[in-house]
Scaffold this active site. Sequence first.
Site, PDB file in Angstrom:
ATOM      1  N   PRO A  66      49.337  26.664  39.116  1.00  0.00           N
ATOM      2  CA  PRO A  66      48.071  26.951  38.437  1.00  0.00           C
ATOM      3  C   PRO A  66      46.906  27.169  39.393  1.00  0.00           C
ATOM      4  CG  PRO A  66      49.231  25.202  37.292  1.00  0.00           C
ATOM      5  CD  PRO A  66      49.998  25.463  38.560  1.00  0.00           C
ATOM      6  N   CYS A  67      46.118  28.208  39.105  1.00  0.00           N
ATOM      7  CA  CYS A  67      45.033  28.590  40.006  1.00  0.00           C
ATOM      8  C   CYS A  67      43.656  28.221  39.481  1.00  0.00           C
ATOM      9  CB  CYS A  67      45.079  30.106  40.251  1.00  0.00           C
ATOM     10  SG  CYS A  67      44.711  31.095  38.764  1.00  0.00           S
TER      11      CYS A  67
END
Length: 385
Positions: free
Chosen positions: A78-79
């Site tokens: 996840p960014c």
Amino acid sequence: MKTARTSPRAKVVAGLFAGIGGLELGFAKAGYHSSILCEIDPVAQHILRAKFPGAEIVGDVKELKTVGACDVLCAGFPCQDLSSSGHKVGINGDRSSLIDEVFRLLESSEARWVVVENVRFMLHLNGGEAMRRVIDGFERLGYNWAYRLINSQAFGVPQRRHRVYFVASKSEDPREVLLSDEGLSEDVDGDDISISDHIGFYWTEGAYASGLSRNAIPPLKSGSTIGIPSPPAIYFPNGMVGTPTIQDAERLQGFEADWTKSAEEVGKPSARWRLLGNSVTVPVSEWLAGRLNDPRPYDSSADKPIGSKWPHAAWSIGGRRYQSNVSDRPVSRVAVDIGNFLLHPAKPLSRRAIDGFLRRANKGNLKFPIGFLEALSQFSKNIAQ
């Protein structure tokens, strides 16, 4: 007597944070098979079941005990906590800190290769804290690693999308996968944008950033500063301003049109934009998979130890860290103008959307091409007539 010929075993991929399968689809195109796909979003899971019918689909990565036997472990973790358009919490945020689950699973995995992907901003956020977390994790487990900032636009899609890709292995040289190819540089990101070009921009921004891109769009994103997932806008040289359809946006990520269509069976249509913005550009992952199948020698003779900042490309063999001077374009493919790429008419941007962008742009201090804001204003006036 003839003997039966044994077919070579299909190479196996395990995907963590699989999303809609951007990494895994690229590997499938290069001959790999996905054995297990871990994704917590139920809408994304629905797409994965439709597109990867032979894979086991699982949910929360924290509850996963093993990825099983695989040749490659992929993880586009996840960014949201690392993105320049997010809250910038950093690698210790609830979502991006899930990279630690990758290293937990690697402790019991026999995967020959590991491929990790995330946003460009992780090179700089909090002094590169996220980079240290990832690299320290690899080295703690005895991995050699290489990373490279790659622009999706180099692969023939008109989307200026920079992402950091890591390749790591305990037994192989990751430089021969990620750093050995070098394409010819094209001046597609130059400052000489004019209103005779197609101009991509974020209509949801304008005050502090705009994402101006010549003959391309800026990166598709999962959200925006106004809180909704939405596509960038395109200014056309004839004065029209619009946004691409979801089908063309899917193609801009290297998927076939309507790859995410099944999402509408279990969620809102807007979820397709969010999931697409979080995905990996398929031609990039296909190139990576091809290089895993066919590594090439890398010349490191000009490389120097990493300095105080994380460079755009680097590597480590046996714990020694060096920077590489390779560009963000590992291949040379013909640049495609967004105007020639689109298969569907763009949806005209609303007057409200244009006027909101103009208000923000006029309050900020960003520079725009000569006549650009005036052309947007004229298009807004034409809508009202």
